[in-house]
Write an enzyme that holds these catalytic residues in place. Structure first.
Site, short mmCIF file in Angstrom:
data_model
loop_
_atom_site.label_atom_id
_atom_site.label_comp_id
_atom_site.label_asym_id
_atom_site.label_seq_id
_atom_site.Cartn_x
_atom_site.Cartn_y
_atom_site.Cartn_z
N THR A 294 0.86 -1.19 0.00
CA THR A 294 0.00 0.00 0.00
C THR A 294 0.89 1.23 0.00
O THR A 294 2.07 1.16 0.35
CB THR A 294 -0.86 0.06 1.28
OG1 THR A 294 0.02 0.34 2.40
CG2 THR A 294 -1.61 -1.23 1.52
N ASP A 295 0.31 2.37 -0.37
CA ASP A 295 1.06 3.59 -0.14
C ASP A 295 0.97 3.92 1.36
O ASP A 295 0.30 3.25 2.14
CB ASP A 295 0.51 4.73 -1.02
CG ASP A 295 1.53 5.85 -1.19
OD1 ASP A 295 1.39 6.64 -2.12
OD2 ASP A 295 2.49 5.91 -0.38
N TRP A 296 1.65 4.98 1.76
CA TRP A 296 1.84 5.35 3.16
C TRP A 296 0.51 5.38 3.94
O TRP A 296 -0.34 6.23 3.71
CB TRP A 296 2.52 6.71 3.24
CG TRP A 296 2.94 7.08 4.62
CD1 TRP A 296 2.17 7.58 5.60
CD2 TRP A 296 4.25 6.96 5.18
NE1 TRP A 296 2.88 7.80 6.73
CE2 TRP A 296 4.18 7.43 6.51
CE3 TRP A 296 5.48 6.52 4.71
CZ2 TRP A 296 5.28 7.45 7.36
CZ3 TRP A 296 6.58 6.55 5.54
CH2 TRP A 296 6.49 7.00 6.85
N ASP A 297 0.30 4.40 4.81
CA ASP A 297 -0.87 4.36 5.71
C ASP A 297 -2.20 4.38 4.95
O ASP A 297 -3.22 4.88 5.46
CB ASP A 297 -0.83 5.51 6.73
CG ASP A 297 -1.80 5.24 7.89
OD1 ASP A 297 -2.28 6.21 8.50
OD2 ASP A 297 -2.13 4.06 8.12
#
Ligand code: GLC
Length: 732
Positions: free
Chosen positions: A263-266
């Site tokens: 996933t991208d950041w969070d």
């Protein structure tokens, strides 16, 4: 311990299967976690056996890898990810290449592959093995902050260059110590958001997604890209990391992607905290796993919630096994279990930022620079000028030169990174450095910053005029800056900021020849410059060798050949101005502005001229039995040798859904000496004439097609001919 998973003679699949069979649930979930390496890594490693860190630089990678392989039960090596997206530009002393948008102006897949290869070598020299690159987003609304990270607006060009840089990063053998994992991001349509607002909502239909945004990602899968990153935003209400259809049905099943998705950041936390599509973080973790995300970046709550979800039988452990399998198989393919890829200090001293790599950065900058105007052959600067005034805020600014994702892993634009860390800027050749060096004793060079790039009160117009008045020619270096580009830094207008335009007008009033050099992350609305400058050179963020490359072009040592990979609007309100426009606009123009962009996609001048003639096709009726060959003659009608990027577009004249009035399908770069003519051939399989119909199926329909070949997407630059497909509707 002689187990199957430790036996290099066994296949990655066999070794992965054996290892997973020995792992606890917590150890498997740990492999799915990726945390910022600057946030208490020991705790994450010792208490949760996580499988990956990001933003780790230097010796820290060695320390953590030793801890993981020597102090955990199964000794599973860590994966270190980094945003090495135009060279290993976070690492001081590394070769920082031109930005991705700059590189795309070269239209040179071989060059881009070489940039990837050198980047991989330098990343691997620091003990890291995964770059979050390339960006495959398409830049179609220039207000968006991350335009500089893209390969421009066109799916075909972006797909071609992405496939090339992926091959450069991953090499022929992923287990080679100098190969690193590539990451196709951000999946998908992240640049297509409402109001170009970073990570807000995309309203893209499945047909549009398959038509425009999916093709470059298919090219990435076909190039063997080892990892994909899910985009932040929601598409029609569904966050990409919550979109099982997108990740499992399309990416993994239909396209056959066999690597792993991070996933991208969070993204997982954002479902709850920002997008409010889950009332608890635990539900977000459940959805993230069930949707097909294999690794979860920077969501600290994921580990505990995932263990609970499996223990409560809400999530099947088989889903954890599937995700963990993809991650571990990639680690085996990378050779991480067999050679820990610790940095080789001897090689580091020889290769990091070495002359050979710098030369590649210089070559990349040369081919990425676009000549946009050259009235009365103002350029190249020759002995007609003796005194050169270099004036402007971006003439001597290392950070403007490198652009985004440079200078250290946790840079914050409000805190100039030059003060923030020990990044060595001495290896960055600024525009001023380059001009002074190239001018040597034959020219006098004067310098004045002239104004600040943001603060309109911070200016010294008067001294700039005095400097200009004692010169024969002005090189004005303007553009934008890091706080106007990048994540969460979208803009409402694209005008020059600060007192830059005031400065340019004052310089114009001196009557001296005015060469405007643009050092900028993205296209700017510069109609005054187009009207009033004698010459315009677009150099984007040209990297550590930018000053030398720009000077080689200004002084005529190199004949510029770059072409725009993105259209320039006249005003921000004129968008969308990307070339692949759909028909149907009543009146075809705004009431207060004509539709033509300031500069067209594919446009770029040379110090010589090229003439296109004799467009032919191998047949007039196309079919699926043999490819169509289109050929054209190109002549260098000038006095200087140079390269030309010939572009081929098609237009399916009548289609059962609206389709663009032209679409790029092929391009070729050709070098011609003065007076030389060459015949260029383009091969077009039947698939080149396809589009995605209302049933979301890619197909070719019978009818007439225009084939357009020329020096840019502008109608006046294109030769046209017609071919016909007489067969039945064919689906692909
Ligand atoms: C960022 C970006 C992504 C980058 C990742 C790791 O927020 O969206 O492109 O690779 O986080 O730094």
């Amino acid at each position: 311990m002689n187990t199957i998973y430790n036996d290099p003679s066994k296949s990655p699949k066999e070794r992965t299967k054996d290892l997973i069979s020995k792992m606890t649930l917590e150890e498997k979930i740990g492999q799915m976690c990726q945390i910022d390496g600057n946030e208490n890594p020991e705790l994450w490693l010792k208490e949760r056996n996580i499988g990956s860190f990001l933003h780790v630089i230097g010796d820290e990678a060695i320390r953590l890898q030793k801890m993981a392989t020597e102090q955990t039960r199964l000794g599973i090596p860590l994966l270190f990810g980094i945003d090495a997206i135009h060279g290993h530009a976070f690492h001081s002393g590394a070769t920082a290449f031109p930005s991705q948008l700059a590189l795309s102006s070269s239209w040179n897949p071989q060059l881009v592959e070489k940039v990837g290869n050198i980047t991989a070598k330098e990343v691997s020299l620091t003990g890291l093995h995964w770059t979050f690159s390339p960006v495959l987003c398409l830049a179609r609304d220039i207000r968006w902050g991350r335009v500089d990270e893209t390969f421009g607006e066109d799916p075909y060009l972006a797909g071609s260059l992405s496939a090339s840089i992926i091959k450069g990063y991953q090499g022929k053998d992923l287990s080679h110590p100098e190969s690193i994992l590539a990451c196709a991001k951000h999946f998908i349509a992240y640049g297509e958001t409402q109001g170009a607002r970073d990570a807000s909502e995309s309203d893209v239909s499945e047909r549009k997604l398959r038509s425009i945004f999916l093709p470059p990602f298919k090219d990435a899968v076909d190039a063997g890209c080892a990892t994909f990153m899910t985009a932040y935003q929601a598409i029609d209400g569904i966050p990409c990391s919550a979109n099982k259809w997108l990740l499992k049905d399309v990416l993994k099943n239909e396209l056959g992607f066999s690597g792993f998705v991070v996933t991208d950041w969070d993204n997982t936390g954002h479902m709850h905290r920002l997008q409010k599509t889950t009332s608890t973080i635990k539900e977000a973790c459940e959805i993230a796993i069930k949707s097909g995300n294999d690794m979860i970046m920077a969501t600290p709550e994921f580990f505990e919630n995932a263990v609970e979800l499996v223990r409560e039988d809400v999530v099947s452990e088989s889903l954890i096994d599937e995700a963990c399998f993809r991650i571990l198989e990639t680690k085996f393919r990378l050779g991480l279990f067999d050679h820990k890829r610790y940095p080789d200090t001897k090689k580091y001293k020889i290769f990091m930022g070495c002359d050979e790599h710098r030369k590649a950065a210089y070559d990349a900058a040369l081919e990425s620079i676009v000549l946009l105007k050259n009235k009365n052959n103002t350029l190249p600067i020759s002995n007609k000028f003796k005194k050169i005034a270099v004036i402007g805020p971006n003439a001597n600014d290392p950070q403007a030169q490198l652009g985004d994702w440079s200078f250290g892993p946790r840079y914050y634009p409000e805190r100039p990174t030059l003060e923030y860390n020990d990044y060595d800027i001495s290896n960055i050749v600024t525009i001023l450095d380059g001009i002074k060096k190239r001018a040597n004793s034959s020219f006098e060079v004067f310098y004045e910053k002239g104004c600040d790039v943001i603060d309109e009160k911070d200016k010294n117009i008067k001294t700039s005029i005095e400097t200009a008045e004692k010169s024969d020619v002005i090189v004005a270096v303007v553009g934008d800056t890091i706080v106007l580009n990048g994540e969460t830094r979208d803009r409402v207008n694209l005008d020059l900021t600060g007192a830059q335009l005031e400065l340019l007008k004052a310089l114009k009033d001196t009557g001296k020849p005015l060469i405007v050099l643009l050092i900028n992350g993205k296209p700017l609305t510069i109609p005054w410059i187009k009207e009033n400058a004698d010459a315009i050179v677009e150099a984007w963020n040209p990297g550590i060798e930018g000053g030398n490359a720009v000077s080689s072009i200004l002084f005529g040592d190199y004949n510029p050949c770059g072409k725009l990979s993105i259209s320039f609007p006249k005003s921000v309100g004129q968008q969308p101005v990307y070339y692949a426009q759909l028909p149907g606009w009543h009146g075809g123009s705004y009431a207060d502005m004509e539709p033509e962009p300031l500069f067209h996609f594919g446009y770029g001048l040379s110090y010589t001229n090229f003439e296109y003639s004799n467009l032919k096709t191998s047949k007039k009726i196309i079919n699926d039995s043999e490819d169509l060959i289109a050929s054209v003659e190109i002549k260098n009608t000038g006095q200087i040798a140079g390269s030309e990027i010939a572009q081929l577009y098609t237009n399916d004249i009548y289609t059962s859904v609206t389709t663009p009035l032209k679409e790029l399908k092929e391009f070729k770069k050709v070098f011609l000496t003065p007076g030389e003519t060459k015949t260029i051939e383009f091969k077009l399989p039947l698939l080149s004439f396809s589009f995605v119909n209302r049933n979301c199926k890619r197909c070719v329909e019978p009818g007439e097609f225009e084939i357009l070949v020329g020096s840019s997407s502008k109608d006046g630059n294109l030769l046209k001919t017609i071919v016909t497909y007489g067969g039945k509707v064919q689906e692909f």
